[in-house]
Design a protein around this motif. Structure first.
Motif, mmCIF file in Angstrom:
data_model
loop_
_atom_site.group_PDB
_atom_site.id
_atom_site.type_symbol
_atom_site.label_atom_id
_atom_site.label_comp_id
_atom_site.label_asym_id
_atom_site.label_seq_id
_atom_site.Cartn_x
_atom_site.Cartn_y
_atom_site.Cartn_z
ATOM 1 N N GLN A 351 -14.590 8.721 2.832
ATOM 2 C CA GLN A 351 -14.667 8.477 4.266
ATOM 3 C C GLN A 351 -14.116 7.098 4.633
ATOM 4 O OE1 GLN A 351 -18.755 8.931 5.468
ATOM 5 N NE2 GLN A 351 -18.577 11.145 5.743
ATOM 6 N N ARG A 352 -13.779 6.984 5.897
ATOM 7 C CA ARG A 352 -13.413 5.673 6.441
ATOM 8 C C ARG A 352 -14.651 5.100 7.109
ATOM 9 N NH1 ARG A 352 -8.820 4.277 11.065
ATOM 10 N NH2 ARG A 352 -8.047 2.394 10.031
ATOM 11 N N GLN A 353 -15.131 3.975 6.582
ATOM 12 C CA GLN A 353 -16.302 3.296 7.122
ATOM 13 C C GLN A 353 -15.958 1.815 7.253
ATOM 14 O OE1 GLN A 353 -19.887 4.209 4.895
ATOM 15 N NE2 GLN A 353 -19.222 6.304 4.521
ATOM 16 N N PRO A 396 -12.042 4.446 15.360
ATOM 17 C CA PRO A 396 -13.247 5.233 15.067
ATOM 18 C C PRO A 396 -13.417 5.420 13.570
ATOM 19 C CG PRO A 396 -11.475 6.681 15.741
ATOM 20 C CD PRO A 396 -10.946 5.278 15.888
ATOM 21 N N ASP A 397 -14.651 5.684 13.145
ATOM 22 C CA ASP A 397 -14.903 5.909 11.724
ATOM 23 C C ASP A 397 -16.140 6.776 11.557
ATOM 24 O OD1 ASP A 397 -16.931 4.105 12.360
ATOM 25 O OD2 ASP A 397 -16.752 2.970 10.509
ATOM 26 N N ALA A 398 -16.604 6.936 10.289
ATOM 27 C CA ALA A 398 -17.770 7.774 9.998
ATOM 28 C C ALA A 398 -19.079 7.020 10.139
ATOM 29 C CB ALA A 398 -17.657 8.356 8.585
ATOM 30 N N GLU A 406 -17.003 14.468 13.685
ATOM 31 C CA GLU A 406 -15.814 13.749 14.129
ATOM 32 C C GLU A 406 -16.065 12.245 14.160
ATOM 33 O OE1 GLU A 406 -12.710 14.874 14.821
ATOM 34 O OE2 GLU A 406 -13.468 16.766 13.979
ATOM 35 N N PRO A 407 -15.078 11.430 13.798
ATOM 36 C CA PRO A 407 -15.234 9.976 13.841
ATOM 37 C C PRO A 407 -15.583 9.492 15.246
ATOM 38 C CG PRO A 407 -13.278 10.577 12.591
ATOM 39 C CD PRO A 407 -13.765 11.831 13.254
ATOM 40 N N GLU A 408 -16.320 8.378 15.308
ATOM 41 C CA GLU A 408 -16.750 7.775 16.568
ATOM 42 C C GLU A 408 -16.494 6.267 16.511
ATOM 43 O OE1 GLU A 408 -18.507 8.678 19.429
ATOM 44 O OE2 GLU A 408 -19.712 10.455 18.989
ATOM 45 N N SER A 413 -20.244 -0.506 13.020
ATOM 46 C CA SER A 413 -18.926 -0.717 12.410
ATOM 47 C C SER A 413 -18.210 -1.878 13.087
ATOM 48 C CB SER A 413 -18.093 0.556 12.505
ATOM 49 O OG SER A 413 -18.724 1.618 11.830
ATOM 50 N N ALA A 519 -21.837 13.215 16.206
ATOM 51 C CA ALA A 519 -21.165 12.971 14.931
ATOM 52 C C ALA A 519 -21.940 13.528 13.745
ATOM 53 C CB ALA A 519 -20.931 11.474 14.732
#
Length: 609
Positions: A351-353, A396-398, A406-408, A413, A519
């Motif tokens: 994931q992208r965090q 946006p990310d996880a 869906e990413p927000e 973050s 999300a």
């Protein structure tokens, strides 16, 4: 029911203790059963996993026969040697379980079980059933009087050595024996090397293991209130750490549910970059500088394994800093009280965090402040990483809770991107390092302005967890803890009260309301998050609401299990949910206890850059 009767259901999460050797860990129930053990590493396949399926998976049970026994459990003082005691009207039985901390990195872990009758006499029953490879492989069993061997193709041989005769029955090793007052028996489970060990060696192992843990606790600098809980939390962190790699596992287990019967069942036998800064804060406060440095070294190794490419940086890594954590399901396991699927590996590693950049820079800042300076090439990597944050912060990310929807645009973050810029600027100034100061300072201010503009809801009068949203999130409690906003700022206090009204129940704090969070794409609500509950206490203390903070702290403390251990979450009744024991829960306890104690003592804490 007799003390050794087996139940068709697993033992509840809260009715466990943990033992370990800084390489792997095992869980022991209040009835003396080892129902979870991965070997030889914490993230290796399990040998015992009856905690997840009491019928198909392996376990190691040992308990007295007969009616009328009451069991109690505690740790020997300042140690991770666990004693389970059974008391009847006429007899007392003591079982000490521990894993020797091996001097050699090549020595394979073993479990030592030492049972003694302290009063009267008792007949005891032992049964040991091993299932290799997450209970997917039943090994061949050979029993030779006092020794049992489990063997399978392409698997390491596992040996049980005992001081009493052993027999094989239905693929398991069993023994029934009677001990009188003062007599004892032992069992050693591990590699083939354990076969030569006898009573004298068991006594030495017990003595050395107790001395190791007590000497380690002796280095702890915490002298405040709640010392017993802080010491136990530090011992949990040490158990979850790896001497070989410097990593700290998020928890000792996989597959334990955040909702009984639900699908939120993840594998936490990995190291999270997110936990790094929390771990370093806690370890440094307690005086464990070497452990903090070792964890910082593990983080740097993880960066190396990601080739120092900022966009390849993962949110979590294997305990040996490896990058592959492919997620798989184990459909043959029934799950803890029917909670499926049981998963190993963790797909969130892809994931992208965005928050990990802030946590990484905070960790680097701390380990550099209390350790060695940063080398020139290392600082060049930092520049590339921070420049990357400047490019992607408004994305946006996880999020921190690893949403699978869906990413927000999440407040946490965004906050941690600000932390990344803030800590990099402070570190550069402190060490007189070259850096693109104007760009970094401009982005730091832009992120601050973005948070105050787009994550503040003027109609509701508080911050929100998503951009232009109305929802709240337990991670928002970290805003003053990371020094983004004053803990006494009126706008923050309004947010704190909103969290209290929406997410807090009897001292327990939810991460968020799943049904109100788009999300979160999974079914059902989860429990109350232990770390958030302690963050809430610390926020109250920082706001000088000391009496309220102390009461809320005590509310959370009473929900620890009988040994002072916490899983990841609570159910509405305060029972443990999720993987166990959870490092982040104990890290948050240490931080809250440290800060609240200092404030109650009238000591003003300041943060020195």
């Amino acid at each position: 029911m007799t003390a050794n009767d087996a139940s068709s259901s697993p033992c509840p999460i809260c009715k466990h203790g943990i033992i370990g050797d800084l390489r792997t860990c095992a869980l022991v129930t209040t009835q003396g059963a080892i129902d979870f053990w991965c070997w030889p590493e914490l993230d290796s396949p399990s040998l015992f996993s009856a905690l997840l399926d009491n019928e198909r998976a392996g376990a190691f049970t040992l308990s007295p026969q007969g009616e009328g026994w009451r069991s109690v459990q505690f740790y020997l003082p300042d140690s991770n040697i666990l004693q389970t005691r059974w008391l009847s009207q006429h007899s007392v039985v003591e079982l000490n379980d521990f894993m020797p901390v091996q001097a050699s990195a090549e020595a394979l872990p073993c479990i030592v079980r030492r049972v003694k009758v302290a009063q009267g006499e008792a007949t005891l029953t032992m049964r040991c059933s091993l299932k290799f490879d997450y209970a997917r492989l039943t090994p061949d069993l050979q029993v030779l009087e006092n020794t049992a061997l489990w063997q399978a193709e392409n698997q390491q041989t596992v040996t049980l050595n005992a001081s009493v005769p052993l027999t094989a029955e239905e693929g398991a090793v069993q023994s029934q024996f009677t001990l009188r007052c003062g007599e004892e028996a032992f069992f050693i489970l591990g590699s083939e090397a354990v076969t030569a060990q006898g009573q004298q060696e068991v006594e030495r192992l017990h003595h050395d293991t107790l001395a190791f843990w007590q000497q380690w606790v002796g280095k702890n600098k915490y002298r405040g209130r709640w010392r017993e809980m802080v010491i136990r939390s530090s011992l949990v962190l040490k158990l979850l750490s790896s001497t070989r790699h410097g990593s700290i596992a998020a928890a000792a287990t996989f597959g334990l549910p955040e909702l009984i019967g639900g699908e939120r069942n993840w594998d936490y036998r990995a190291g999270w970059i997110r936990d790094a800064s929390f771990s370093c804060y806690a370890l440094i406060r307690l005086g464990y500088i070497d452990e903090a440095k070792a964890f910082g070294h593990w983080v740097r190794t993880c960066m190396e394994n990601s080739q120092f490419e900022p966009d390849k940086l993962q949110v979590m890594y294997r305990l040996d800093s490896g990058t592959d954590l492919q997620e798989h399901e184990l459909p043959h396991l029934a799950g803890h009280f029917g909670s499926t699927p049981v998963r190993i590996g963790n797909g969130a590693y892809q994931q992208r965090q965005l928050d990990i950049y802030g946590e990484l820079l905070d960790t680097l800042y701390l380990t550099t402040k209390y350790g060695d300076g940063i080398p020139h090439r290392g600082w060049q990597h930092v520049i590339r990483l921070v420049d990357h944050v400047c490019d992607i912060w408004n994305s946006p990310d996880a999020g921190i809770w690893e949403m699978r929807g869906e990413p927000e645009h999440f407040l946490y973050s965004r906050l941690m991107c600000w932390v990344a810029l803030d800590r990099a600027l402070r570190l550069g100034a402190k060490r007189s390092l070259s850096m693109p100061y104007e760009r970094w300072e401009s982005v730091r201010q832009a992120i601050r302005e973005d948070i105050w503009t787009h994550f503040w809801n003027p109609d509701l009068g508080h911050f929100t967890s998503t951009r232009h949203g109305s929802d709240l999130d337990g991670s928002m409690l970290l805003m003053p803890l990371f020094r983004f906003v004053s803990a006494k700022d009126p706008d923050w206090l309004a947010t704190l009260d909103a969290i209290k009204n929406k997410l807090v129940r009897g001292g327990m704090v939810r991460r968020y309301i799943a049904s109100e969070t788009p999300a979160d794409s999974l079914h059902g609500e989860e429990g109350y998050f232990v770390a958030c509950s302690f963050w809430y206490v610390e926020c109250l203390a920082r706001a000088d609401r000391l009496e309220e903070a102390r009461i809320e702290f005590e509310k959370v403390l009473i929900h620890a299990n009988h040994l002072g251990l916490y899983a990841e979450e609570f159910d509405p009744l305060g029972n443990a949910l999720g993987n166990f024991p959870q490092a982040l829960s104990h890290l948050a306890l240490i931080s809250a206890a440290y800060y609240l104690d200092k404030k109650m003592a009238g000591e003003e804490l300041t943060w020195q850059p």
